[in-house]
Design a protein around this motif. Structure first.
Motif, PDB file in Angstrom:
ATOM      1  N   THR A 197       0.829  -1.207   0.000  1.00 38.64           N
ATOM      2  CA  THR A 197       0.000   0.000   0.000  1.00 38.64           C
ATOM      3  C   THR A 197       0.863   1.256   0.000  1.00 38.64           C
ATOM      4  N   LEU A 198       2.024   1.188   0.617  1.00 41.30           N
ATOM      5  CA  LEU A 198       2.927   2.334   0.642  1.00 41.30           C
ATOM      6  C   LEU A 198       3.475   2.671  -0.748  1.00 41.30           C
ATOM      7  N   LEU A 199       3.374   1.721  -1.691  1.00 42.43           N
ATOM      8  CA  LEU A 199       3.823   1.973  -3.064  1.00 42.43           C
ATOM      9  C   LEU A 199       2.864   2.869  -3.839  1.00 42.43           C
ATOM     10  N   VAL A 200       1.593   2.903  -3.424  1.00 43.99           N
ATOM     11  CA  VAL A 200       0.551   3.533  -4.231  1.00 43.99           C
ATOM     12  C   VAL A 200       0.864   4.976  -4.600  1.00 43.99           C
ATOM     13  N   PRO A 201       1.260   5.845  -3.666  1.00 46.57           N
ATOM     14  CA  PRO A 201       1.538   7.233  -4.069  1.00 46.57           C
ATOM     15  C   PRO A 201       2.619   7.345  -5.146  1.00 46.57           C
ATOM     16  N   ASP A 202       3.669   6.525  -5.040  1.00 46.78           N
ATOM     17  CA  ASP A 202       4.739   6.574  -6.042  1.00 46.78           C
ATOM     18  C   ASP A 202       4.257   6.065  -7.397  1.00 46.78           C
ATOM     19  N   ASN A 258      -8.848  -6.472  -2.967  1.00 45.77           N
ATOM     20  CA  ASN A 258      -9.683  -5.515  -3.686  1.00 45.77           C
ATOM     21  C   ASN A 258      -9.588  -4.121  -3.069  1.00 45.77           C
ATOM     22  N   ASN A 259      -9.429  -4.063  -1.745  1.00 44.66           N
ATOM     23  CA  ASN A 259      -9.267  -2.765  -1.097  1.00 44.66           C
ATOM     24  C   ASN A 259      -7.982  -2.073  -1.533  1.00 44.66           C
ATOM     25  N   LEU A 260      -6.940  -2.859  -1.796  1.00 44.77           N
ATOM     26  CA  LEU A 260      -5.709  -2.286  -2.338  1.00 44.77           C
ATOM     27  C   LEU A 260      -5.969  -1.654  -3.693  1.00 44.77           C
ATOM     28  N   ALA A 261      -6.683  -2.380  -4.556  1.00 43.94           N
ATOM     29  CA  ALA A 261      -7.015  -1.834  -5.877  1.00 43.94           C
ATOM     30  C   ALA A 261      -7.898  -0.598  -5.755  1.00 43.94           C
ATOM     31  N   ILE A 262      -8.855  -0.631  -4.841  1.00 45.56           N
ATOM     32  CA  ILE A 262      -9.734   0.525  -4.641  1.00 45.56           C
ATOM     33  C   ILE A 262      -8.935   1.728  -4.156  1.00 45.56           C
ATOM     34  N   TYR A 263      -7.999   1.503  -3.249  1.00 44.26           N
ATOM     35  CA  TYR A 263      -7.158   2.598  -2.751  1.00 44.26           C
ATOM     36  C   TYR A 263      -6.340   3.212  -3.886  1.00 44.26           C
ATOM     37  N   HIS A 264      -5.762   2.355  -4.720  1.00 43.57           N
ATOM     38  CA  HIS A 264      -5.027   2.849  -5.893  1.00 43.57           C
ATOM     39  C   HIS A 264      -5.951   3.667  -6.786  1.00 43.57           C
ATOM     40  N   ASN A 265      -7.121   3.142  -7.063  1.00 46.44           N
ATOM     41  CA  ASN A 265      -8.040   3.815  -7.979  1.00 46.44           C
ATOM     42  C   ASN A 265      -8.532   5.150  -7.420  1.00 46.44           C
ATOM     43  N   TYR A 286     -11.020   9.025 -16.500  1.00 44.89           N
ATOM     44  CA  TYR A 286     -10.660   7.825 -15.745  1.00 44.89           C
ATOM     45  C   TYR A 286     -11.338   6.615 -16.369  1.00 44.89           C
ATOM     46  N   GLY A 287     -10.581   5.560 -16.632  1.00 46.55           N
ATOM     47  CA  GLY A 287     -11.125   4.312 -17.157  1.00 46.55           C
ATOM     48  C   GLY A 287     -11.406   3.348 -16.016  1.00 46.55           C
ATOM     49  N   ASP A 288     -12.672   3.095 -15.749  1.00 51.60           N
ATOM     50  CA  ASP A 288     -13.070   2.319 -14.580  1.00 51.60           C
ATOM     51  C   ASP A 288     -13.059   0.823 -14.879  1.00 51.60           C
ATOM     52  N   TYR A 289     -11.858   0.269 -15.004  1.00 52.23           N
ATOM     53  CA  TYR A 289     -11.718  -1.155 -15.281  1.00 52.23           C
ATOM     54  C   TYR A 289     -12.211  -1.998 -14.105  1.00 52.23           C
ATOM     55  N   PHE A 290     -12.092  -1.475 -12.907  1.00 51.19           N
ATOM     56  CA  PHE A 290     -12.551  -2.191 -11.715  1.00 51.19           C
ATOM     57  C   PHE A 290     -14.050  -2.481 -11.817  1.00 51.19           C
ATOM     58  N   SER A 291     -14.833  -1.445 -12.078  1.00 51.13           N
ATOM     59  CA  SER A 291     -16.293  -1.617 -12.144  1.00 51.13           C
ATOM     60  C   SER A 291     -16.707  -2.476 -13.325  1.00 51.13           C
ATOM     61  N   ALA A 292     -15.979  -2.373 -14.434  1.00 52.66           N
ATOM     62  CA  ALA A 292     -16.304  -3.178 -15.611  1.00 52.66           C
ATOM     63  C   ALA A 292     -16.162  -4.664 -15.305  1.00 52.66           C
TER      64      ALA A 292
END
Length: 376
Positions: A197-202, A258-265, A286-292
């Motif tokens: 999760t600490l990678l997300v900002p970078d 999935n929460n990791l992906a949501i945090y990134h998104n 924004y391309g919402d691949y998660f919701s698709a």
């Protein structure tokens, strides 16, 4: 003769795309991207959209051989699916030929765009990941290198003519999906979710810098896709399998992943809003691949998938989800399911031709209202 064959193939692709997407609620068979004026597409990213760059770097990768491509192509093309990718369905909707891989010798069609995506690519450069004790084992062609390729290509092939601006006004730039492999490599090597999760900002900052560079190249329409619900993928369901029922949601996806992906998104969407403020004349979507992807899982029956095998890999072997990291699709002795049209996942990581088509349909419908299209 080669040109004639290519023209026939292109016509067949358009017809097949129209027939296939006719059953989709999104109705991409109406050539919605073409009606929106999209005449050129450029793609950056990873295996979700690579149409043949990695196989030029390493012809021995599994996506370079059957059964990859078996549903649509006579031979494997380097696409990590049994057939077409999301970007291929985008080109069908725009009535364009499939995008050539940048590393292909003598690309067939330059006017319709180019694909710079490389399977296995990361958003962060390999040396940056190495500083965090994360290896990038598949390719060093990360997002920054793909952008360098694009810059070289534009200088040599596109923007040396007087109609450059007009071309770019009718051009779609796909900046991703990218960043998923940064997290994959960290997780698969034992990093905790907290560390990843600490990678997300970078990672998101690297994507923002890429979008900024693309705008500097003259982009006026940009789609920046988010991450998929990785907790629903057979690979992750296998590698992080647990007997704790509370770890899964109602669709039997791993909540924390999935929460990791949501945090990134969420972080990515906030960053894109900042970009929109900086560049008000550029359409940034924004391309919402998660919701698709989640939409497919929520509608398996009506879309013609088999609910009993919805989260199993079609090409794979082992365990509850037909996936094993040691015996992946494309290696000897690994079987293919009897009917790939019933499956969402092709190899445990990438989607099937059919699932890609439905996702592309959903995504196109979602992004078009934001594109400021001028229909004839």
């Amino acid at each position: 003769m080669a040109a004639t064959i290519n023209n026939l193939l292109f016509s067949f692709v358009l017809l097949l795309g129209a027939v296939f997407l006719l059953v989709s609620p999104a109705s991409c068979n109406e050539n919605l991207l073409e009606k929106c004026g999209i005449k050129t597409i450029y793609q950056l990213g990873d295996s979700i959209s690579d149409t043949g760059n990695l196989v030029r770097e390493n012809p021995q990768v599994v996506c370079a051989r059957r059964p990859y491509g078996q549903y649509f192509f006579m031979n494997a093309t380097g696409r990590c699916s049994d057939g077409l990718l999301i970007i291929d369905f985008f080109t069908i909707s725009a009535a364009l030929p499939f995008l050539e891989a940048y590393l292909n010798p003598n690309p067939r069609s330059l006017d319709s765009g180019m694909n710079f995506a490389v399977a296995g690519a990361t958003a962060l450069p390999a040396h940056t990941l190495a500083e965090k004790s994360i290896s990038s084992p598949v390719t060093n062609s990360s997002l920054d290198k793909q952008l360098d390729w694009m810059f070289t290509y534009f200088n040599g092939s596109v923007c040396n003519t007087t109609d450059c601006l007009n071309k770019l006004n009718n051009t779609l730039f796909m900046v991703g999906e990218i960043g998923g492999n940064d997290y994959n490599y960290a997780l698969f090597r034992g990093k905790s979710l907290e560390e990843v999760t600490l990678l997300v900002p970078d990672v998101v900052q690297a994507i923002k810098e890429a979008a900024t560079r693309v705008i500097g190249y003259g982009a006026r329409r940009i789609v920046v896709p988010g991450n998929f619900p990785i907790g629903c993928f057979p690979s992750y369901l296998t590698l992080f399998q647990t007997t704790d029922s509370a770890a899964y949601d109602e669709l039997h996806c791993l909540k924390e992943l999935n929460n990791l992906a949501i945090y990134h998104n969420q972080h990515l969407q906030q960053t894109l809003e900042e970009l929109k403020m900086e560049y008000p004349d550029v359409v940034i979507v924004y391309g919402d691949y998660f919701s698709a992807y989640m939409w497919i899982l929520q509608n398996v029956h009506s879309l013609g998938f088999d609910a009993a095998t919805a989260q199993k890999a079609c090409c794979g072997l082992g365990g509850e989800y037909d996936f094993s990291a040691s015996r992946i699709c494309g290696t000897p002795g690994v079987p293919v399911c009897a009917n790939p049209l019933e499956r969402i996942s092709w190899d445990g990581i990438h989607s099937t031709h059919k699932a890609n088509g439905f996702m592309a349909s959903w995504i196109i419908q979602d992004i078009l209202p934001k594109f400021q299209c001028s229909y004839p």
